[in-house]
Design a protein around this motif. Structure first.
Motif, PDB file in Angstrom:
ATOM      1  N   GLU A  75       0.894  -1.036  -0.059  1.00 20.12           N
ATOM      2  CA  GLU A  75       0.053  -0.066  -0.043  1.00 20.12           C
ATOM      3  C   GLU A  75       0.837   1.171  -0.086  1.00 20.12           C
ATOM      4  OE1 GLU A  75      -1.173   1.193   4.383  1.00 20.12           O
ATOM      5  OE2 GLU A  75      -2.457  -0.257   3.619  1.00 20.12           O
ATOM      6  N   GLN A  76       2.257   0.936   0.528  1.00 23.65           N
ATOM      7  CA  GLN A  76       2.952   2.270   0.394  1.00 23.65           C
ATOM      8  C   GLN A  76       3.920   2.142  -0.777  1.00 23.65           C
ATOM      9  OE1 GLN A  76       4.687   3.224   4.339  1.00 23.65           O
ATOM     10  NE2 GLN A  76       2.800   2.501   5.458  1.00 23.65           N
ATOM     11  N   LYS A  77       3.923   1.161  -1.580  1.00 27.03           N
ATOM     12  CA  LYS A  77       4.541   0.946  -2.727  1.00 27.03           C
ATOM     13  C   LYS A  77       6.138   1.149  -2.427  1.00 27.03           C
ATOM     14  CE  LYS A  77       0.880   2.918  -5.478  1.00 27.03           C
ATOM     15  NZ  LYS A  77       0.601   4.241  -6.067  1.00 27.03           N
ATOM     16  N   VAL A  78       6.484   0.311  -1.477  1.00 25.35           N
ATOM     17  CA  VAL A  78       8.015   0.415  -0.869  1.00 25.35           C
ATOM     18  C   VAL A  78       8.503  -0.965  -0.162  1.00 25.35           C
ATOM     19  CG1 VAL A  78       7.440   0.993   1.570  1.00 25.35           C
ATOM     20  CG2 VAL A  78       9.577   1.682   0.599  1.00 25.35           C
ATOM     21  N   LYS A  79       9.679  -1.372  -0.406  1.00 25.68           N
ATOM     22  CA  LYS A  79      10.304  -2.322  -0.012  1.00 25.68           C
ATOM     23  C   LYS A  79      11.180  -1.685   1.134  1.00 25.68           C
ATOM     24  CE  LYS A  79      13.144  -4.732  -2.527  1.00 25.68           C
ATOM     25  NZ  LYS A  79      13.682  -5.617  -3.547  1.00 25.68           N
ATOM     26  N   VAL A  80      11.041  -2.504   2.409  1.00 23.05           N
ATOM     27  CA  VAL A  80      11.958  -2.057   3.446  1.00 23.05           C
ATOM     28  C   VAL A  80      13.060  -2.937   4.078  1.00 23.05           C
ATOM     29  CG1 VAL A  80      11.851  -1.028   5.826  1.00 23.05           C
ATOM     30  CG2 VAL A  80       9.987  -0.468   4.191  1.00 23.05           C
ATOM     31  N   ALA A  81      14.134  -2.551   4.322  1.00 17.23           N
ATOM     32  CA  ALA A  81      15.143  -3.429   4.939  1.00 17.23           C
ATOM     33  C   ALA A  81      15.270  -2.850   6.283  1.00 17.23           C
ATOM     34  CB  ALA A  81      16.558  -3.625   4.157  1.00 17.23           C
ATOM     35  N   PHE A  82      15.527  -3.848   7.346  1.00 24.53           N
ATOM     36  CA  PHE A  82      15.528  -3.480   8.613  1.00 24.53           C
ATOM     37  C   PHE A  82      16.812  -3.513   9.070  1.00 24.53           C
ATOM     38  CE2 PHE A  82      11.175  -4.939   7.846  1.00 24.53           C
ATOM     39  CZ  PHE A  82      10.396  -3.997   8.238  1.00 24.53           C
ATOM     40  N   LEU A  83      17.644  -2.739   9.738  1.00 31.17           N
ATOM     41  CA  LEU A  83      18.880  -2.723  10.176  1.00 31.17           C
ATOM     42  C   LEU A  83      18.883  -2.233  11.886  1.00 31.17           C
ATOM     43  CD1 LEU A  83      19.240  -1.684   6.945  1.00 31.17           C
ATOM     44  CD2 LEU A  83      21.537  -2.491   7.565  1.00 31.17           C
ATOM     45  N   PRO A  84      19.021  -2.998  12.643  1.00 33.54           N
ATOM     46  CA  PRO A  84      18.999  -2.567  13.989  1.00 33.54           C
ATOM     47  C   PRO A  84      20.114  -1.682  14.243  1.00 33.54           C
ATOM     48  CG  PRO A  84      18.008  -5.006  13.999  1.00 33.54           C
ATOM     49  CD  PRO A  84      18.549  -4.461  12.677  1.00 33.54           C
ATOM     50  N   CYS A  85      20.156  -1.021  15.403  1.00 36.92           N
ATOM     51  CA  CYS A  85      21.349  -0.273  15.560  1.00 36.92           C
ATOM     52  C   CYS A  85      21.203   0.376  17.119  1.00 36.92           C
ATOM     53  CB  CYS A  85      21.446   1.002  14.916  1.00 36.92           C
ATOM     54  SG  CYS A  85      23.000   1.859  15.274  1.00 36.92           S
ATOM     55  N   GLY A  86      21.653  -0.620  18.127  1.00 41.00           N
ATOM     56  CA  GLY A  86      21.371  -0.105  19.347  1.00 41.00           C
ATOM     57  C   GLY A  86      19.831  -0.473  19.579  1.00 41.00           C
ATOM     58  N   ASP A  87      18.937   0.490  20.557  1.00 40.14           N
ATOM     59  CA  ASP A  87      17.705   0.137  20.658  1.00 40.14           C
ATOM     60  C   ASP A  87      16.789   0.797  19.538  1.00 40.14           C
ATOM     61  OD1 ASP A  87      17.841   2.673  21.570  1.00 40.14           O
ATOM     62  OD2 ASP A  87      16.833   2.374  23.607  1.00 40.14           O
ATOM     63  N   SER A  88      17.473   1.217  18.500  1.00 34.32           N
ATOM     64  CA  SER A  88      16.468   1.921  17.263  1.00 34.32           C
ATOM     65  C   SER A  88      17.011   1.067  15.988  1.00 34.32           C
ATOM     66  CB  SER A  88      17.110   3.443  17.464  1.00 34.32           C
ATOM     67  OG  SER A  88      16.000   3.956  16.377  1.00 34.32           O
ATOM     68  N   GLU A  89      16.519   1.546  14.767  1.00 31.25           N
ATOM     69  CA  GLU A  89      17.136   0.846  13.644  1.00 31.25           C
ATOM     70  C   GLU A  89      17.083   1.901  12.540  1.00 31.25           C
ATOM     71  OE1 GLU A  89      14.531  -2.332  13.101  1.00 31.25           O
ATOM     72  OE2 GLU A  89      12.738  -1.083  12.259  1.00 31.25           O
ATOM     73  N   LEU A  90      17.778   1.402  11.510  1.00 32.74           N
ATOM     74  CA  LEU A  90      17.673   2.055  10.222  1.00 32.74           C
ATOM     75  C   LEU A  90      16.874   1.191   9.332  1.00 32.74           C
ATOM     76  CD1 LEU A  90      21.590   3.020   9.648  1.00 32.74           C
ATOM     77  CD2 LEU A  90      19.861   4.554  10.653  1.00 32.74           C
ATOM     78  N   GLU A  91      15.824   2.218   8.659  1.00 33.69           N
ATOM     79  CA  GLU A  91      15.038   1.447   7.711  1.00 33.69           C
ATOM     80  C   GLU A  91      15.766   1.844   6.215  1.00 33.69           C
ATOM     81  OE1 GLU A  91      11.196   0.651  10.124  1.00 33.69           O
ATOM     82  OE2 GLU A  91      10.889   1.886   8.368  1.00 33.69           O
ATOM     83  N   LEU A  92      15.973   0.932   5.230  1.00 30.47           N
ATOM     84  CA  LEU A  92      16.202   1.164   3.949  1.00 30.47           C
ATOM     85  C   LEU A  92      14.922   1.082   3.074  1.00 30.47           C
ATOM     86  CD1 LEU A  92      19.706  -0.555   3.232  1.00 30.47           C
ATOM     87  CD2 LEU A  92      19.353   1.796   4.372  1.00 30.47           C
ATOM     88  N   LEU A  93      14.797   2.323   2.330  1.00 25.58           N
ATOM     89  CA  LEU A  93      13.409   2.332   1.722  1.00 25.58           C
ATOM     90  C   LEU A  93      13.599   2.240   0.314  1.00 25.58           C
ATOM     91  CD1 LEU A  93      11.847   5.075   3.839  1.00 25.58           C
ATOM     92  CD2 LEU A  93      11.779   2.812   4.105  1.00 25.58           C
ATOM     93  N   GLU A  94      13.295   1.357  -0.479  1.00 20.61           N
ATOM     94  CA  GLU A  94      13.499   1.155  -2.024  1.00 20.61           C
ATOM     95  C   GLU A  94      12.132   1.283  -2.514  1.00 20.61           C
ATOM     96  OE1 GLU A  94      14.516  -2.417  -5.354  1.00 20.61           O
ATOM     97  OE2 GLU A  94      15.847  -1.965  -3.495  1.00 20.61           O
ATOM     98  N   SER A  95      11.603   2.197  -3.499  1.00 22.34           N
ATOM     99  CA  SER A  95      10.380   2.164  -4.068  1.00 22.34           C
ATOM    100  C   SER A  95      10.059   1.093  -5.068  1.00 22.34           C
ATOM    101  CB  SER A  95      10.321   3.343  -4.877  1.00 22.34           C
ATOM    102  OG  SER A  95       8.965   3.622  -5.447  1.00 22.34           O
ATOM    103  N   THR A  96       9.021   0.484  -5.055  1.00 18.28           N
ATOM    104  CA  THR A  96       8.598  -0.690  -5.881  1.00 18.28           C
ATOM    105  C   THR A  96       7.514  -0.088  -6.950  1.00 18.28           C
ATOM    106  OG1 THR A  96       6.434  -0.946  -4.302  1.00 18.28           O
ATOM    107  CG2 THR A  96       8.394  -2.296  -3.926  1.00 18.28           C
ATOM    108  N   ASP A  97       7.546   1.349  -7.178  1.00 24.48           N
ATOM    109  CA  ASP A  97       6.554   1.833  -8.056  1.00 24.48           C
ATOM    110  C   ASP A  97       7.384   3.449  -8.563  1.00 24.48           C
ATOM    111  OD1 ASP A  97       4.631   3.485  -9.318  1.00 24.48           O
ATOM    112  OD2 ASP A  97       3.074   2.022  -8.785  1.00 24.48           O
ATOM    113  N   PRO A  98       7.303   3.836  -9.459  1.00 24.51           N
ATOM    114  CA  PRO A  98       7.793   4.979 -10.162  1.00 24.51           C
ATOM    115  C   PRO A  98       7.073   6.098  -9.674  1.00 24.51           C
ATOM    116  CG  PRO A  98       7.602   3.697 -11.981  1.00 24.51           C
ATOM    117  CD  PRO A  98       7.205   2.654 -10.929  1.00 24.51           C
ATOM    118  N   GLU A  99       5.686   6.005  -9.091  1.00 19.84           N
ATOM    119  CA  GLU A  99       4.690   6.839  -8.811  1.00 19.84           C
ATOM    120  C   GLU A  99       4.788   6.627  -7.211  1.00 19.84           C
ATOM    121  OE1 GLU A  99       3.644   9.328 -10.522  1.00 19.84           O
ATOM    122  OE2 GLU A  99       4.882   8.412 -12.031  1.00 19.84           O
ATOM    123  N   GLY A 100       5.360   5.865  -6.420  1.00 19.56           N
ATOM    124  CA  GLY A 100       5.375   5.818  -5.117  1.00 19.56           C
ATOM    125  C   GLY A 100       6.144   7.105  -4.298  1.00 19.56           C
ATOM    126  N   PRO A 101       5.727   7.129  -3.029  1.00 19.92           N
ATOM    127  CA  PRO A 101       6.166   8.281  -2.344  1.00 19.92           C
ATOM    128  C   PRO A 101       7.624   8.213  -1.906  1.00 19.92           C
ATOM    129  CG  PRO A 101       5.020   6.833  -0.824  1.00 19.92           C
ATOM    130  CD  PRO A 101       4.907   6.404  -2.162  1.00 19.92           C
TER     131      PRO A 101
END
Length: 133
Positions: free
Chosen positions: A38-64
């Motif tokens: 629904e958000q037209k995105v693929k997300v990779a989760f990379l924990p860092c301490g008690d937080s994380e980085l999320e890498l966001l790759e669009s799955t649609d050229p019209e996605g946010p």
């Protein structure tokens, strides 16, 4: 509202696979990749301490995320703050006169309930409110 911590930082990338080479070289480990259709995105989760980085790759050229990259290039797309109650947080932000992108919580990656505050209300930063049970 009771902000608990920085939940994650969302980073818009052209390719999760290519970007992981850098983050894994830092010693971060990818703990999974999820597609949020629904958000037209693929997300990779990379924990860092008690937080994380999320890498966001669009799955649609019209996605946010694709539109963000087109306008601003790759890089930090949003910052998420964890809250204890997403509905109360949304209501409080609206009561205080802040513009919300999401008037009701929606599904976010990793099973979170999320809502975005409009950057016009937060000094140009796309801020995500995130509740994880």
């Amino acid at each position: 509202m009771n902000p608990l911590k920085i939940d994650h930082i969302g980073i818009a990338v052209n390719s999760i696979e290519e970007s992981l080479k850098f983050y894994e070289a830092l010693g971060l480990k990818c703990e999974g990749i999820e597609e949020v259709a629904e958000q037209k995105v693929k997300v990779a989760f990379l924990p860092c301490g008690d937080s994380e980085l999320e890498l966001l790759e669009s799955t649609d050229p019209e996605g946010p995320v694709a539109k963000f990259i087109e306008k601003k290039g790759t890089g930090i797309q949003h910052i998420a703050i964890r809250v204890s109650n997403i509905e109360e947080a949304i209501a409080e932000m609206k009561e205080k006169g802040f513009q919300m992108i999401d008037e009701k919580p929606r599904y976010g990656a990793g099973g979170a309930s999320i809502a975005f505050v409009h950057p016009k209300s937060s000094g140009g930063v796309l801020l995500e409110l995130s509740q994880r049970d």
